[in-house]
Design an enzyme around this catalytic site. Structure first.
Site, PDB file in Angstrom:
ATOM      1  N   GLY A  55      -0.495  25.788  44.384  1.00  0.00           N
ATOM      2  CA  GLY A  55       0.528  25.025  43.666  1.00  0.00           C
ATOM      3  C   GLY A  55       0.783  23.711  44.360  1.00  0.00           C
ATOM      4  N   CYS A  82      -4.227  29.399  48.951  1.00  0.00           N
ATOM      5  CA  CYS A  82      -3.717  28.057  49.267  1.00  0.00           C
ATOM      6  C   CYS A  82      -2.198  28.070  49.444  1.00  0.00           C
ATOM      7  CB  CYS A  82      -4.188  27.080  48.185  1.00  0.00           C
ATOM      8  SG  CYS A  82      -4.049  25.380  48.681  1.00  0.00           S
ATOM      9  N   HIS A 167     -10.175  27.837  47.550  1.00  0.00           N
ATOM     10  CA  HIS A 167      -9.971  28.318  46.174  1.00  0.00           C
ATOM     11  C   HIS A 167     -11.171  29.152  45.710  1.00  0.00           C
ATOM     12  CE1 HIS A 167      -6.273  26.133  45.102  1.00  0.00           C
ATOM     13  NE2 HIS A 167      -6.674  25.327  46.059  1.00  0.00           N
ATOM     14  N   SER A 221      -4.072  25.578  10.640  1.00  0.00           N
ATOM     15  CA  SER A 221      -4.739  24.297  10.405  1.00  0.00           C
ATOM     16  C   SER A 221      -6.148  24.497   9.876  1.00  0.00           C
ATOM     17  CB  SER A 221      -4.833  23.551  11.731  1.00  0.00           C
ATOM     18  OG  SER A 221      -5.700  24.268  12.603  1.00  0.00           O
ATOM     19  N   VAL A 224     -10.244  27.127  14.647  1.00  0.00           N
ATOM     20  CA  VAL A 224     -10.579  28.460  15.140  1.00  0.00           C
ATOM     21  C   VAL A 224      -9.317  29.194  15.618  1.00  0.00           C
ATOM     22  CG1 VAL A 224     -11.993  29.722  16.810  1.00  0.00           C
ATOM     23  CG2 VAL A 224     -12.731  27.491  16.012  1.00  0.00           C
ATOM     24  N   ASP A 225      -8.479  28.491  16.393  1.00  0.00           N
ATOM     25  CA  ASP A 225      -7.358  29.176  17.047  1.00  0.00           C
ATOM     26  C   ASP A 225      -6.336  29.690  16.048  1.00  0.00           C
ATOM     27  OD1 ASP A 225      -8.750  27.949  19.052  1.00  0.00           O
ATOM     28  OD2 ASP A 225      -7.352  26.280  19.197  1.00  0.00           O
ATOM     29  N   SER A 226      -5.863  28.791  15.169  1.00  0.00           N
ATOM     30  CA  SER A 226      -4.810  29.262  14.257  1.00  0.00           C
ATOM     31  C   SER A 226      -5.390  30.260  13.261  1.00  0.00           C
ATOM     32  CB  SER A 226      -4.119  28.099  13.560  1.00  0.00           C
ATOM     33  OG  SER A 226      -5.030  27.320  12.853  1.00  0.00           O
ATOM     34  N   LYS A 367     -10.477  28.587  24.751  1.00  0.00           N
ATOM     35  CA  LYS A 367     -11.195  28.524  23.479  1.00  0.00           C
ATOM     36  C   LYS A 367     -12.412  29.454  23.429  1.00  0.00           C
ATOM     37  CE  LYS A 367     -11.226  25.339  20.258  1.00  0.00           C
ATOM     38  NZ  LYS A 367      -9.984  25.133  19.628  1.00  0.00           N
TER      39      LYS A 367
END
Ligand code: XMP
Length: 511
Positions: A55, A82, A167, A221, A224-226, A367
């Protein structure tokens, strides 16, 4: 059966989400939560261990987020990364040195002691560092288990607690995946697997549980997502869902007709189309600042949804296809310690007061993970492979004020670009492609006449998850065809440029 879970406490690093991504790639279920979350939140989970993310804070900051005591009380394994490592050091009375100088880049890790965290990791290996402060004095009883030339303590361990300064979640740490796997599988003993089918089943069950007998509207919309979010919700609650497609006047050529057709025919959704073109265009008049555009659009979307919700009965939830990358870049992870890149219309662009509660089943996914879920749900490839199109639409691809005239120019140019890359069989190889109407006018010559007209920029990128991207290598022939077609067919354009910047330092969209 309760799901074996690793809890990731999010201290706000831009890399935090990569930790959960790496775990999910190993089919390990994890939850990414704010450090101030209540223990009770996890009652239905079988917690196996904790990862404390990095962070931007310093443990010396008065407001710096802390390591919750209930986490220590569980006596379960903890891995601090970290800032997470520095928090552990501070909590157990070691010393952390404040530094304004960052160590950023590759370092050689030298493993000093055999430790289950480093099982099957070579003694010398490459890791990725990105930190300012560092541990300079170990807490009592803790052991240094690895060092680098810059840090005498690049990793430590005491009983059930581990800390690493580097990391493991980023690709540049060669054995990062092994280290995270060792922690989860060998140290935490996570046994059962998480996969797309489990995600679908759990999500459907959670949606049913959350929504109960209320009704839900979903802003859709056609992306793909909605589309996948709405289909999941439809699978969970059927007729209690009404999907709403808003024609905000900022869409691409023929988009409203195409989208309405596949939402109804292919996905079988109950979808209503709202014509809100004038409303959005009016609000955007005279606005040139990208963040202001995004905020105005986010607010107008909500107003339209609230108006529609009032026409239906008992609507309590507004569902959206928000993804994790939208959340990160709008800096509204629960800990709120990430910096704002841009306000995605469906996250940072939302008004503070809303009458509907949000339902966002894909909020924790990237995605490519959403596409995997869609494949499992047997959603047709033509929908799954559509390039992303942002909610604020063409408004953030028109630099400066949005006008009807500019929208027409951009729609025509964009359609030519996309059709040509489809013809060249590139559409499915490119992650996202679109045209941008720059607010540059330049001098040209057409026939015997001087012109002073618009410049269109073409943007095409390859990416996995929109967090980073590289520009696509389109052949000179294809670019030439696109360029001459746009110049010849779209009036008001006399120059085409191709955007050759990656993300970072640019972003994918221009605004
Ligand atoms: P940037 O430009 O931030 O974009 O690199 C990353 C991805 O997110 C899409 N994008 C959005 N999607 N609402 C969305 O639904 C938004 O406000 C928004 N802004 C950017 C962008 O097209 C790219 O795929």
């Amino acid at each position: 059966m309760k799901q074996d879970t690793i809890i990731i406490l999010d201290y706000g690093s831009q890399y935090t989400r990569l930790i959960s991504r790496r775990l999910r790639e190993m089919n390990i279920f994890c939850d990414l939560v704010s450090p101030d979350i209540d223990r009770a939140f996890f009652d239905d989970r079988n917690i196996k261990g904790f990862i404390l993310s990095g962070g931007p804070n310093s443990v010396f900051d008065v407001e710096a987020p802390k390591l919750p005591e209930w986490v220590l009380d569980t006596k379960l394994p903890i891995l601090g990364i970290c800032y997470g490592m520095q928090l552990i050091a501070e909590r157990f009375y070691g010393s952390v040195e404040k530094s304004d100088k960052r160590e950023y880049g590759n370092a050689e890790l030298i493993i000093l002691n055999e430790n289950p965290l480093f099982s099957n990791v070579p003694k010398n290996n490459k890791v990725w560092m990105s930190h300012g402060d560092k541990v300079i004095e170990l807490p009592k009883k803790f052991n240094v288990i690895a060092k680098t030339s810059n840090s005498f303590c690049a990793a430590f361990n005491y009983e059930n607690i581990w800390g690493v300064q580097f990391h493991p979640e980023v690709d540049n740490t060669d054995y990062g995946v092994n280290i995270l796997s060792n922690f989860s599988r060998k140290i935490c003993n996570v046994n059962n697997n998480w996969n797309a089918q489990n995600f679908i089943n759990n999500t459907i069950a959670t949606i049913k549980d959350t929504v109960g007998k209320s009704n839900v509207i979903c802003g859709i919309s056609g992306g793909v997502d909605s589309s996948i979010a709405a289909t999941l919700i439809h699978m969970a609650i059927g007729k209690q869902l009404t999907s709403i497609f808003v024609d905000n006047g900022l869409l691409r050529k023929n988009e409203p007709e195409n989208v309405m057709s596949f939402l109804k025919k292919d996905l079988g959704l109950n979808v209503v189309k709202i014509d809100a073109k004038q409303r959005f265009i009016k609000k955007l008049k005279g606005i040139t600042d990208p963040e202001q555009k995004r905020k105005i659009i986010g607010k107008e979307f909500i107003k339209v949804f609230e108006l529609e919700a009032r026409k239906l009965k008992n609507v309590k939830y507004l569902a959206q296809g928000t993804l994790y990358s939208d959340v990160v870049e709008s800096a509204v992870t629960k800990s709120g310690h990430t910096s704002v890149i841009k306000s995605h219309h469906n996250v940072g662009g939302l008004p503070e007061k809303m009458n509907l509660e949000l339902l966002e089943p894909l909020r924790m996914l990237f995605k490519d993970e959403v596409r995997k879920i869609g494949k499992e749900m047997k959603i047709n490839n033509q929908i799954l492979d559509r390039h992303p199109f942002p909610g604020p639409g063409l408004a953030i691809r028109i630099m400066g004020e949005v006008t009807e005239e500019k929208l027409t120019i951009l729609r025509e140019a964009d359609e030519i670009f996309i059709n040509e890359i489809k013809k060249a069989n590139l559409y499915n190889k490119i992650w996202q492609a679109f045209a941008v109407l720059t607010n540059i006018q330049s001098v040209g010559v057409m026939g015997d006449n001087r012109t002073y007209e618009n410049c269109i920029a073409l943007r095409a990128v390859n990416s996995n998850d929109a967090m980073t991207a590289d520009w696509s290598n389109i052949s000179k022939d294809t670019l030439s065809t696109i360029s001459s077609r746009i110049i010849n067919e779209v009036s008001g354009v006399n120059r085409i440029v191709y955007d050759i910047t990656s993300k970072p330092p640019s972003t994918i969209e221009w605004e």
